[in-house]
Design a protein around this motif. Sequence first.
Motif, PDB file in Angstrom:
ATOM      1  N   PHE A   5       0.832  -1.196   0.000  1.00 16.27           N
ATOM      2  CA  PHE A   5       0.000   0.000   0.000  1.00 16.27           C
ATOM      3  C   PHE A   5       0.869   1.249   0.000  1.00 16.27           C
ATOM      4  O   PHE A   5       1.969   1.242   0.554  1.00 16.27           O
ATOM      5  N   ASP A   6       0.344   2.345  -0.591  1.00 20.65           N
ATOM      6  CA  ASP A   6       1.030   3.640  -0.514  1.00 20.65           C
ATOM      7  C   ASP A   6       1.002   4.168   0.911  1.00 20.65           C
ATOM      8  O   ASP A   6       1.981   4.720   1.393  1.00 20.65           O
ATOM      9  N   ARG A   7      -0.143   4.033   1.567  1.00 19.38           N
ATOM     10  CA  ARG A   7      -0.339   4.539   2.933  1.00 19.38           C
ATOM     11  C   ARG A   7      -1.142   3.519   3.738  1.00 19.38           C
ATOM     12  O   ARG A   7      -2.067   2.922   3.213  1.00 19.38           O
ATOM     13  N   ILE A   8      -0.796   3.375   5.006  1.00 14.73           N
ATOM     14  CA  ILE A   8      -1.574   2.493   5.887  1.00 14.73           C
ATOM     15  C   ILE A   8      -1.938   3.222   7.173  1.00 14.73           C
ATOM     16  O   ILE A   8      -2.021   2.622   8.233  1.00 14.73           O
ATOM     17  N   ASP A   9      -2.178   4.518   7.088  1.00 12.05           N
ATOM     18  CA  ASP A   9      -2.459   5.352   8.258  1.00 12.05           C
ATOM     19  C   ASP A   9      -3.388   4.683   9.248  1.00 12.05           C
ATOM     20  O   ASP A   9      -4.521   4.352   8.924  1.00 12.05           O
ATOM     21  N   GLY A  10      -2.923   4.469  10.467  1.00 15.59           N
ATOM     22  CA  GLY A  10      -3.761   3.954  11.534  1.00 15.59           C
ATOM     23  C   GLY A  10      -3.980   2.456  11.547  1.00 15.59           C
ATOM     24  O   GLY A  10      -4.641   1.942  12.435  1.00 15.59           O
ATOM     25  N   LEU A  11      -3.439   1.728  10.582  1.00 13.11           N
ATOM     26  CA  LEU A  11      -3.589   0.273  10.578  1.00 13.11           C
ATOM     27  C   LEU A  11      -2.500  -0.321  11.459  1.00 13.11           C
ATOM     28  O   LEU A  11      -1.321  -0.017  11.295  1.00 13.11           O
ATOM     29  N   ALA A  12      -2.878  -1.154  12.398  1.00 13.22           N
ATOM     30  CA  ALA A  12      -1.917  -1.702  13.356  1.00 13.22           C
ATOM     31  C   ALA A  12      -1.936  -3.225  13.317  1.00 13.22           C
ATOM     32  O   ALA A  12      -2.938  -3.829  12.916  1.00 13.22           O
ATOM     33  N   PRO A  13      -0.834  -3.851  13.728  1.00 10.95           N
ATOM     34  CA  PRO A  13      -0.870  -5.311  13.858  1.00 10.95           C
ATOM     35  C   PRO A  13      -1.997  -5.723  14.804  1.00 10.95           C
ATOM     36  O   PRO A  13      -2.243  -5.080  15.814  1.00 10.95           O
ATOM     37  N   GLY A  14      -2.712  -6.769  14.436  1.00 14.96           N
ATOM     38  CA  GLY A  14      -3.869  -7.207  15.207  1.00 14.96           C
ATOM     39  C   GLY A  14      -5.173  -6.682  14.630  1.00 14.96           C
ATOM     40  O   GLY A  14      -6.244  -7.117  15.042  1.00 14.96           O
ATOM     41  N   ALA A  15      -5.090  -5.756  13.667  1.00 16.14           N
ATOM     42  CA  ALA A  15      -6.306  -5.223  13.049  1.00 16.14           C
ATOM     43  C   ALA A  15      -7.017  -6.318  12.265  1.00 16.14           C
ATOM     44  O   ALA A  15      -6.392  -7.272  11.792  1.00 16.14           O
TER      45      ALA A  15
END
Length: 169
Positions: free
Chosen positions: A44-54
């Motif tokens: 992805f270009d951006r993954i703002d706010g995506l965290a492991p465990g999502a």
Amino acid sequence: MSRRSIAEILAGAVVLAVAAVFLFYAVTHSGRTLTQGYALTARFDRIDGLAPGADVRVSGVKVGSVVDQRIDPETYLAVVTMRIDPGIRLPTDTSAEITSESLLGGRYVALVPGGSERMLADGGTIEATQSAISLEALLGRFIFSVTDLVSAVGKEAERQPSAPARPGN
């Protein structure tokens, strides 16, 4: 043994049992899965706010979790690794999109299965991706466009000659 020490032992056992129930609940509802599935990656270009465990969801139903994220040093794209339930087989033309649960909620990966006959294998890559949309960037663009529109209308009003006052009014 005295009655008091038996009561204390029973009270301690009850406290430990309640703590074990809370611990079990916390582990099973934390978003982390204890079962293993197959791994898929997406860039992805951006993954703002995506965290492991999502969550990873198909049609709104959780089918896996994000287990890792890193940056590709050659392309500078974010590489997200997901673990998918082994009972869910995804076609090779599946697409992935990072989306929000709500305006204030966290992010998750939404998978949209394609129509291919071939299925993604363990270690496969999802090629079609859509990055996270930044709410701040959208609001900034909206405010800029409204400000630009207001200034353009103001300049247009200044250019137009004002109508002369009619006599008798």
